[in-house]
Design a protein around this motif. Sequence first.
Motif, mmCIF file in Angstrom:
data_model
loop_
_atom_site.group_PDB
_atom_site.id
_atom_site.type_symbol
_atom_site.label_atom_id
_atom_site.label_comp_id
_atom_site.label_asym_id
_atom_site.label_seq_id
_atom_site.Cartn_x
_atom_site.Cartn_y
_atom_site.Cartn_z
ATOM 1 N N ASP A 64 0.822 -1.209 0.000
ATOM 2 C CA ASP A 64 0.000 0.000 0.000
ATOM 3 C C ASP A 64 0.858 1.262 0.000
ATOM 4 O OD1 ASP A 64 -2.617 -1.264 0.226
ATOM 5 O OD2 ASP A 64 -1.971 -1.864 2.229
ATOM 6 N N ASN A 65 2.181 1.066 0.085
ATOM 7 C CA ASN A 65 3.111 2.191 0.141
ATOM 8 C C ASN A 65 3.672 2.459 -1.253
ATOM 9 O OD1 ASN A 65 5.134 4.038 0.587
ATOM 10 N ND2 ASN A 65 6.234 2.817 2.109
ATOM 11 N N PRO A 66 3.343 3.586 -1.865
ATOM 12 C CA PRO A 66 3.819 3.851 -3.232
ATOM 13 C C PRO A 66 5.337 3.893 -3.353
ATOM 14 C CG PRO A 66 2.784 5.808 -2.288
ATOM 15 C CD PRO A 66 2.473 4.685 -1.360
ATOM 16 N N ASP A 67 6.039 4.160 -2.245
ATOM 17 C CA ASP A 67 7.504 4.151 -2.292
ATOM 18 C C ASP A 67 8.053 2.762 -2.608
ATOM 19 O OD1 ASP A 67 7.556 6.841 -1.696
ATOM 20 O OD2 ASP A 67 7.872 6.530 0.462
ATOM 21 N N ASP A 68 7.236 1.727 -2.379
ATOM 22 C CA ASP A 68 7.671 0.348 -2.633
ATOM 23 C C ASP A 68 7.532 -0.051 -4.098
ATOM 24 O OD1 ASP A 68 8.209 0.041 0.042
ATOM 25 O OD2 ASP A 68 6.351 -1.032 0.505
ATOM 26 N N TYR A 69 6.760 0.728 -4.878
ATOM 27 C CA TYR A 69 6.501 0.275 -6.247
ATOM 28 C C TYR A 69 6.544 1.344 -7.330
ATOM 29 C CZ TYR A 69 1.670 1.876 -5.244
ATOM 30 O OH TYR A 69 0.562 2.620 -4.898
ATOM 31 N N ASN A 70 6.455 2.618 -6.981
ATOM 32 C CA ASN A 70 6.269 3.643 -8.013
ATOM 33 C C ASN A 70 7.449 3.808 -8.963
ATOM 34 O OD1 ASN A 70 3.668 4.575 -8.061
ATOM 35 N ND2 ASN A 70 3.964 6.135 -6.486
ATOM 36 N N MET A 126 5.563 0.169 -15.835
ATOM 37 C CA MET A 126 5.558 1.307 -14.918
ATOM 38 C C MET A 126 4.176 1.504 -14.289
ATOM 39 S SD MET A 126 8.681 2.230 -15.120
ATOM 40 C CE MET A 126 8.637 3.780 -14.210
ATOM 41 N N PRO A 127 4.111 1.543 -12.952
ATOM 42 C CA PRO A 127 2.834 1.820 -12.272
ATOM 43 C C PRO A 127 2.248 3.152 -12.719
ATOM 44 C CG PRO A 127 4.454 1.004 -10.716
ATOM 45 C CD PRO A 127 5.189 1.260 -11.996
ATOM 46 N N GLN A 128 0.936 3.193 -12.820
ATOM 47 C CA GLN A 128 0.240 4.402 -13.242
ATOM 48 C C GLN A 128 -0.592 4.991 -12.102
ATOM 49 O OE1 GLN A 128 0.602 5.716 -16.658
ATOM 50 N NE2 GLN A 128 2.320 4.393 -16.111
#
Length: 298
Positions: free
Chosen positions: A58-64, A117-119
């Motif tokens: 749930d943490n965007p720092d892990d996937y963005n 790339m995540p959107q």
Amino acid sequence: MDTSNNSNGAAVATRSLQRIIPAVGTSDGAGVKLQRSIGSMQGARLDPFLMLDEFSSDNPDDYNAGFPNHPHRGFETVTYILDGHMRHEDHLGNQGDLRSGGVQWMTAGRGIIHSEMPQQLEGRMRGFQLWINLPAAEKMKAAGYRDIPAAEIPVAELPGGGRVKVIAGQLKMDELSLGGAMQGLTTDPLYLDVILPAGTVFSHIVQRDYHAFVYPYEGKLKIGSEDAPRHLKTHQAGILSEGERITVTADDGEARFLVLAGRPLREPVVQYGPFVMNTREEIEQAIHDYQNGVLTAA
């Protein structure tokens, strides 16, 4: 290995849990945090499967930061998104938009350079990436891919409750038979996503000599017959013995899990990062081709 009888009275061997490969935390791409089971170490493959990664945060720092442009040669990648939104682009000009429940089936073949790339800037990103080997005769074929939206993936409701998404292969149960979204590949992969209510049983027929494993990503499972089950925890890949039937029971609550099986290639595997070939010389050629800008040349 235990035996039971099918509807015709013939003995059927039920697969047992032979080995457990726990998922270990790692990162890939530009720092995406994930858990890797199959492929996490030397000897942790299961022909024809090379790797299984699970990403969930749930943490965007892990996937963005995603997976910027990178090459592949010699195998297939299957990306399955449970939650989230990810964009794919490759050197051929293809663009894909993976959303919740969708799958991208990419054949690297001779070579592909692509990005994933995540959107989304917030919210949950969850899914899997599976690597499936290609036989020697197909490693240098043209690259290609197929985007499969959730609406095109067949779903079967189970008689005892729960359901199965048939991503690839053929669902073969005593009560049900259903073809999946992907068919006709050399390794004949079976890829199922199963939801089971607590205490219910999922029993599936498979080719006796195909390699198979089960991966619970929510809940716990019992594997094998009622007489001698073994337990499999969340985020563990359970390698199964030979046999004609896979029998899984949701243990102590609802369970969600992947069932994967395929025809083994029984060929040498030499891997160097994103290149998977049969010999060291072929790996060196792949590196040379990439460095000289001809990895993807026809």
